[in-house]
Enzyme design. Structure first.
Site, PDB file in Angstrom:
ATOM      1  N   CYS A  16      18.274  94.909  51.220  1.00 38.29           N
ATOM      2  CA  CYS A  16      18.485  94.083  52.420  1.00 38.29           C
ATOM      3  C   CYS A  16      17.523  94.482  53.530  1.00 38.29           C
ATOM      4  O   CYS A  16      17.747  95.481  54.227  1.00 38.29           O
ATOM      5  CB  CYS A  16      19.911  94.253  52.928  1.00 38.29           C
ATOM      6  SG  CYS A  16      21.161  94.105  51.654  1.00 38.29           S
TER       7      CYS A  16
ATOM      8  N   SER B 152       8.986  87.132  58.119  1.00 39.20           N
ATOM      9  CA  SER B 152       7.618  87.639  57.982  1.00 39.20           C
ATOM     10  C   SER B 152       7.361  88.754  58.989  1.00 39.20           C
ATOM     11  O   SER B 152       6.633  89.709  58.712  1.00 39.20           O
ATOM     12  CB  SER B 152       6.622  86.505  58.239  1.00 39.20           C
ATOM     13  OG  SER B 152       6.866  85.425  57.370  1.00 39.20           O
TER      14      SER B 152
ATOM     15  N   THR C 205      19.187  89.015  47.998  1.00 35.42           N
ATOM     16  CA  THR C 205      19.507  88.739  46.594  1.00 35.42           C
ATOM     17  C   THR C 205      20.621  89.705  46.189  1.00 35.42           C
ATOM     18  O   THR C 205      20.487  90.917  46.385  1.00 35.42           O
ATOM     19  CB  THR C 205      18.243  88.934  45.719  1.00 35.42           C
ATOM     20  OG1 THR C 205      17.246  88.019  46.183  1.00 35.42           O
ATOM     21  CG2 THR C 205      18.525  88.701  44.245  1.00 35.42           C
TER      22      THR C 205
ATOM     23  N   SER D 105       7.660  98.753  63.243  1.00 32.54           N
ATOM     24  CA  SER D 105       8.038  98.925  61.835  1.00 32.54           C
ATOM     25  C   SER D 105       7.926 100.380  61.376  1.00 32.54           C
ATOM     26  O   SER D 105       8.454 100.748  60.333  1.00 32.54           O
ATOM     27  CB  SER D 105       7.202  98.010  60.940  1.00 32.54           C
ATOM     28  OG  SER D 105       5.851  98.294  61.133  1.00 32.54           O
TER      29      SER D 105
ATOM     30  N   ARG E 276       4.444  62.158  22.933  1.00 33.04           N
ATOM     31  CA  ARG E 276       4.759  60.884  23.615  1.00 33.04           C
ATOM     32  C   ARG E 276       3.609  59.899  23.433  1.00 33.04           C
ATOM     33  O   ARG E 276       2.451  60.232  23.728  1.00 33.04           O
ATOM     34  CB  ARG E 276       4.982  61.161  25.111  1.00 33.04           C
ATOM     35  CG  ARG E 276       5.027  59.948  26.003  1.00 33.04           C
ATOM     36  CD  ARG E 276       6.313  59.198  25.852  1.00 33.04           C
ATOM     37  NE  ARG E 276       6.396  58.082  26.814  1.00 33.04           N
ATOM     38  CZ  ARG E 276       7.294  57.126  26.726  1.00 33.04           C
ATOM     39  NH1 ARG E 276       8.183  57.115  25.743  1.00 33.04           N
ATOM     40  NH2 ARG E 276       7.321  56.151  27.630  1.00 33.04           N
TER      41      ARG E 276
ATOM     42  N   GLN F 288       4.728  65.301  36.342  1.00 29.47           N
ATOM     43  CA  GLN F 288       3.902  64.089  36.269  1.00 29.47           C
ATOM     44  C   GLN F 288       3.608  63.721  34.819  1.00 29.47           C
ATOM     45  O   GLN F 288       3.684  62.552  34.440  1.00 29.47           O
ATOM     46  CB  GLN F 288       2.600  64.326  37.066  1.00 29.47           C
ATOM     47  CG  GLN F 288       1.783  63.081  37.303  1.00 29.47           C
ATOM     48  CD  GLN F 288       2.528  62.082  38.193  1.00 29.47           C
ATOM     49  OE1 GLN F 288       3.454  62.437  38.915  1.00 29.47           O
ATOM     50  NE2 GLN F 288       2.137  60.822  38.116  1.00 29.47           N
ATOM     51  N   ILE F 289       3.303  64.720  34.006  1.00 30.41           N
ATOM     52  CA  ILE F 289       2.955  64.450  32.601  1.00 30.41           C
ATOM     53  C   ILE F 289       4.173  63.938  31.829  1.00 30.41           C
ATOM     54  O   ILE F 289       4.052  63.128  30.920  1.00 30.41           O
ATOM     55  CB  ILE F 289       2.327  65.714  31.955  1.00 30.41           C
ATOM     56  CG1 ILE F 289       0.932  65.939  32.554  1.00 30.41           C
ATOM     57  CG2 ILE F 289       2.251  65.596  30.430  1.00 30.41           C
ATOM     58  CD1 ILE F 289       0.284  67.252  32.187  1.00 30.41           C
TER      59      ILE F 289
ATOM     60  N   GLY G 292       8.974  59.677  33.908  1.00 27.48           N
ATOM     61  CA  GLY G 292      10.384  59.568  34.341  1.00 27.48           C
ATOM     62  C   GLY G 292      11.233  60.699  33.791  1.00 27.48           C
ATOM     63  O   GLY G 292      12.105  61.234  34.495  1.00 27.48           O
TER      64      GLY G 292
ATOM     65  N   GLU H 180       8.993  87.962  49.135  1.00 29.61           N
ATOM     66  CA  GLU H 180       8.031  89.089  49.063  1.00 29.61           C
ATOM     67  C   GLU H 180       6.751  88.752  49.833  1.00 29.61           C
ATOM     68  O   GLU H 180       5.656  89.147  49.441  1.00 29.61           O
ATOM     69  CB  GLU H 180       7.683  89.434  47.612  1.00 29.61           C
ATOM     70  CG  GLU H 180       8.784  90.185  46.885  1.00 29.61           C
ATOM     71  CD  GLU H 180       8.638  91.706  46.936  1.00 29.61           C
ATOM     72  OE1 GLU H 180       7.507  92.219  47.016  1.00 29.61           O
ATOM     73  OE2 GLU H 180       9.683  92.377  46.912  1.00 29.61           O
TER      74      GLU H 180
HETATM   75  C1  LIG Z   1      15.901  82.988  47.511  1.00 30.91           C
HETATM   76  C2  LIG Z   1      15.442  84.090  48.422  1.00 30.91           C
HETATM   77  C3  LIG Z   1      15.677  85.405  48.072  1.00 30.91           C
HETATM   78  C4  LIG Z   1      15.288  86.447  48.923  1.00 30.91           C
HETATM   79  N1  LIG Z   1      15.609  87.744  48.600  1.00 30.91           N
HETATM   80  C5  LIG Z   1      15.431  88.708  49.532  1.00 30.91           C
HETATM   81  C6  LIG Z   1      15.950  90.025  49.332  1.00 30.91           C
HETATM   82  O1  LIG Z   1      16.519  90.330  48.274  1.00 30.91           O
HETATM   83  N2  LIG Z   1      15.820  90.931  50.327  1.00 30.91           N
HETATM   84  C7  LIG Z   1      15.198  90.643  51.496  1.00 30.91           C
HETATM   85  O2  LIG Z   1      15.123  91.509  52.363  1.00 30.91           O
HETATM   86  N3  LIG Z   1      14.663  89.396  51.728  1.00 30.91           N
HETATM   87  C8  LIG Z   1      14.784  88.441  50.776  1.00 30.91           C
HETATM   88  N4  LIG Z   1      14.290  87.163  51.006  1.00 30.91           N
HETATM   89  C9  LIG Z   1      13.643  86.881  52.283  1.00 30.91           C
HETATM   90  C10 LIG Z   1      12.180  86.504  52.168  1.00 30.91           C
HETATM   91  O3  LIG Z   1      11.402  87.643  51.913  1.00 30.91           O
HETATM   92  C11 LIG Z   1      11.791  85.787  53.478  1.00 30.91           C
HETATM   93  O4  LIG Z   1      12.384  84.494  53.415  1.00 30.91           O
HETATM   94  C12 LIG Z   1      10.315  85.689  53.676  1.00 30.91           C
HETATM   95  O5  LIG Z   1       9.768  86.940  53.969  1.00 30.91           O
HETATM   96  C13 LIG Z   1       9.927  84.718  54.812  1.00 30.91           C
HETATM   97  O6  LIG Z   1      10.657  84.963  55.967  1.00 30.91           O
HETATM   98  P1  LIG Z   1      11.382  83.733  56.732  1.00 30.91           P
HETATM   99  O7  LIG Z   1      12.165  83.001  55.716  1.00 30.91           O
HETATM  100  O8  LIG Z   1      12.112  84.279  57.898  1.00 30.91           O
HETATM  101  O9  LIG Z   1      10.218  82.781  57.194  1.00 30.91           O
HETATM  102  P2  LIG Z   1       9.333  82.920  58.584  1.00 30.91           P
HETATM  103  O10 LIG Z   1       8.801  84.296  58.693  1.00 30.91           O
HETATM  104  O11 LIG Z   1      10.127  82.378  59.720  1.00 30.91           O
HETATM  105  O12 LIG Z   1       8.152  81.927  58.235  1.00 30.91           O
HETATM  106  C14 LIG Z   1       8.247  80.507  58.388  1.00 30.91           C
HETATM  107  C15 LIG Z   1       6.867  79.912  58.105  1.00 30.91           C
HETATM  108  O13 LIG Z   1       5.919  80.396  59.093  1.00 30.91           O
HETATM  109  C16 LIG Z   1       4.820  81.004  58.446  1.00 30.91           C
HETATM  110  N5  LIG Z   1       4.337  82.147  59.231  1.00 30.91           N
HETATM  111  C17 LIG Z   1       5.073  83.137  59.819  1.00 30.91           C
HETATM  112  N6  LIG Z   1       4.272  84.013  60.428  1.00 30.91           N
HETATM  113  C18 LIG Z   1       3.004  83.600  60.223  1.00 30.91           C
HETATM  114  C19 LIG Z   1       1.716  84.094  60.594  1.00 30.91           C
HETATM  115  N7  LIG Z   1       1.578  85.206  61.297  1.00 30.91           N
HETATM  116  N8  LIG Z   1       0.623  83.395  60.210  1.00 30.91           N
HETATM  117  C20 LIG Z   1       0.760  82.256  59.484  1.00 30.91           C
HETATM  118  N9  LIG Z   1       1.932  81.743  59.085  1.00 30.91           N
HETATM  119  C21 LIG Z   1       3.042  82.407  59.452  1.00 30.91           C
HETATM  120  C22 LIG Z   1       5.360  81.464  57.100  1.00 30.91           C
HETATM  121  O14 LIG Z   1       4.326  81.650  56.159  1.00 30.91           O
HETATM  122  C23 LIG Z   1       6.289  80.311  56.755  1.00 30.91           C
HETATM  123  O15 LIG Z   1       5.567  79.266  56.190  1.00 30.91           O
HETATM  124  C24 LIG Z   1      14.623  86.135  50.129  1.00 30.91           C
HETATM  125  C25 LIG Z   1      14.379  84.802  50.467  1.00 30.91           C
HETATM  126  C26 LIG Z   1      14.785  83.784  49.646  1.00 30.91           C
HETATM  127  C27 LIG Z   1      14.547  82.356  50.072  1.00 30.91           C
END
Ligand SMILES: Cc1cc2nc3c(=O)[nH]c(=O)nc-3n(C[C@H](O)[C@H](O)[C@H](O)COP(=O)(O)OP(=O)(O)OC[C@H]3O[C@@H](n4cnc5c(N)ncnc54)[C@H](O)[C@@H]3O)c2cc1C
Length: 417
Positions: free
Chosen positions: A128, A136, A164, A184, A301, A370-371, A374, A397
């Site tokens: 977590c 991000s 997850t 960080s 097909r 697409q390939i 329907g 990730e």
């Molecule tokens: C199904 C699923 C499972 C996951 N499992 C885990 C887990 O087990 N543990 C865990 O800790 N996390 C987990 N995550 C979290 C995942 O790592 C984050 O969703 C991911 O890092 C993106 O963060 P966010 O969703 O807050 O998007 P945001 O950071 O809000 O990003 C939104 C959009 O803005 C863009 N963006 C943001 N900053 C910038 C920048 N500086 N430059 C350009 N573009 C930018 C992003 O690329 C994206 O397109 C999971 C997510 C999902 C959907």
């Protein structure tokens, strides 16, 4: 150091064939059902535990394979079977790696077995880190861990999201802020043992894809864990924080070091570079699965009195799909070999592999729909599910944009925003 090779050795081929058999016979037939149910496929995890695929031993064997090809090969085969179920099987590994990378020997020995349980009573674990306001932007993390010296306990408060296995895990690994001044660099990871009061599951997400994998919020309300649950121990944390404070005093966290940003030897960044090829390999597995369905369909097909692959418009798509999948696999294997052999990622090769493989999976699964025409758009055929699943690879990730940011910063040495 093992030489880079593009061929699996005999032992690896045997493991690959064994995994492929499990993926074909156990995972694939269960895929549509668990996708619809949107639940953790416990019986399949249990089956994987019985044959030895869901175990630390198996994971560690692949993780420490000196050729670097063990993990990519295993991920590709399992995710070829089905991405949602495979993530339920390997999700615990993400938390286990967090403990393997940062924990003491005692912590590894105590907690990792509890993450997996045993074949009669399987358990899962969760890692977590992400939060509603820190996806991000990991440095915006708010979950706070405060040390209660009198009791030798850490008190953790905050809300994690997108975890997850969050809330259903036996063991949760939680990243929290211990020194807010350090961004960080002021984070630390904690084990939250089974049944700890104050930890609860928040919202469980209904998702676009990988629906057999459980994703939820984790709420931490005055969660108290013993001092021994701080990964790596207090002494190591205090030393690390002292070094970070010293650095911040000298240059300030936002000032680039001599040699530029590209020279930063940040342990967390190095860990990400090493783990990202594994996600790339998952994407290769999904892309290959969709490509195989599309190739088979295109050769059988018939329209206009001949197989649809007889048209260059279809055949060339398949040629491009296969070319991109093979290129993605090569990038993944290279990065994984570099990680295992301690080669510096001077061009962010780990991020590169994840970026290319995940974008390939999205593209290839869309082409497969697409390939199939329907039929591709229905749930009678698996490519619709594969396309929904593939969308996750460009998000978790680190999103594709973040991978490009890391690559560009590493190449240029500039703090590109
Ligand atoms: C199904 C699923 C499972 C996951 N499992 C885990 C887990 O087990 N543990 C865990 O800790 N996390 C987990 N995550 C979290 C995942 O790592 C984050 O969703 C991911 O890092 C993106 O963060 P966010 O969703 O807050 O998007 P945001 O950071 O809000 O990003 C939104 C959009 O803005 C863009 N963006 C943001 N900053 C910038 C920048 N500086 N430059 C350009 N573009 C930018 C992003 O690329 C994206 O397109 C999971 C997510 C999902 C959907």
């Amino acid at each position: 150091m093992a030489e880079f090779t593009m061929e699996l050795n005999e032992e690896q081929k045997e493991v690959r064939d064994w995994l492929h058999g499990f993926a074909a016979d156990v995972i694939r037939p269960a895929a549509a059902e668990w996708d619809e149910r949107e639940e953790t496929p416990w019986p399949v995890i249990q089956e994987a535990a019985k044959v030895g695929i869901y175990s630390l031993d198996f994971y560690a064997q692949q993780y420490f394979d000196p050729t670097g090809l063990g993990i990519p090969m295993a991920m590709e085969e399992l995710f070829w079977g089905d991405a949602g179920i495979a993530l339920s099987i390997v999700g615990t590994g993400l938390a286990a790696v967090g403990v393997l990378a940062n924990g003491t020997e005692e912590q590894i020995g105590t907690w990792i077995p509890q993450m997996y349980g045993d074949q009669n009573d399987v358990k899962v674990a969760a890692f977590c880190s992400s939060e509603p306001d820190a996806g991000s932007d990991v440095a915006s993390m708010r979950t706070r861990a405060v040390y209660d010296e009198a009791k030798d306990e850490w008190v953790i408060n905050g809300t994690k999201t997108w975890a997850t296995n969050g809330g259903i895990a036996n063991v949760h690994v939680v990243v929290a802020v211990v020194d807010p001044e350090l961004g960080s660099r002021g984070h630390a990871s904690f084990i939250v043992p089974p049944g700890t009061p104050g930890l609860s599951q928040g919202q469980k997400f209904k998702k676009h894809g990988i629906r057999a994998s459980h994703t939820a919020e984790v709420v931490l309300d005055n969660v108290r864990v013993p001092g021994s649950c701080l990964l790596g121990g207090k002494e190591k944390l205090d030393e690390r924080l002292a070094r970070a404070r010293e650095k911040a005093k000298k240059g300030g966290v936002g000032v680039p070091p001599a040699g530029g940003w590209g020279s930063v030897k940040n342990a967390a960044m190095a860990t990400f570079e090493a783990s990202r090829p594994a996600v790339g390999a998952m994407a290769v597995g999904t892309a290959r699965a969709a490509y195989e369905v599309a190739l088979d369909y295109a050769t059988t097909r018939e329209q206009f009195g001949r197989p649809i692959i007889d048209n260059q418009g279809v055949a060339f798509q398949l040629a491009d799909m296969r070319t991109q999948i093979d290129a993605a696999r090569l990038l993944v294997w290279r990065a994984s070999w570099m990680a295992v052999n301690g080669k510096p990622f001077t061009a962010a090769e780990g991020s590169m592999s994840k970026l290319f493989a995940s974008e390939t999976a999205k593209k290839v699964t869309a082409q497969a729909i697409q390939i199939l025409g329907g039929n591709g758009y229905t749930r009678e055929y698996p490519v619709e599910r594969m396309h929904r699943d593939a969308a996750i690879y460009t998000i978790f990730e680190g999103t594709s944009e973040i991978q490009r940011l890391v690559i560009a910063r590493t190449l240029s040495g500039m703090p590109i925003r």
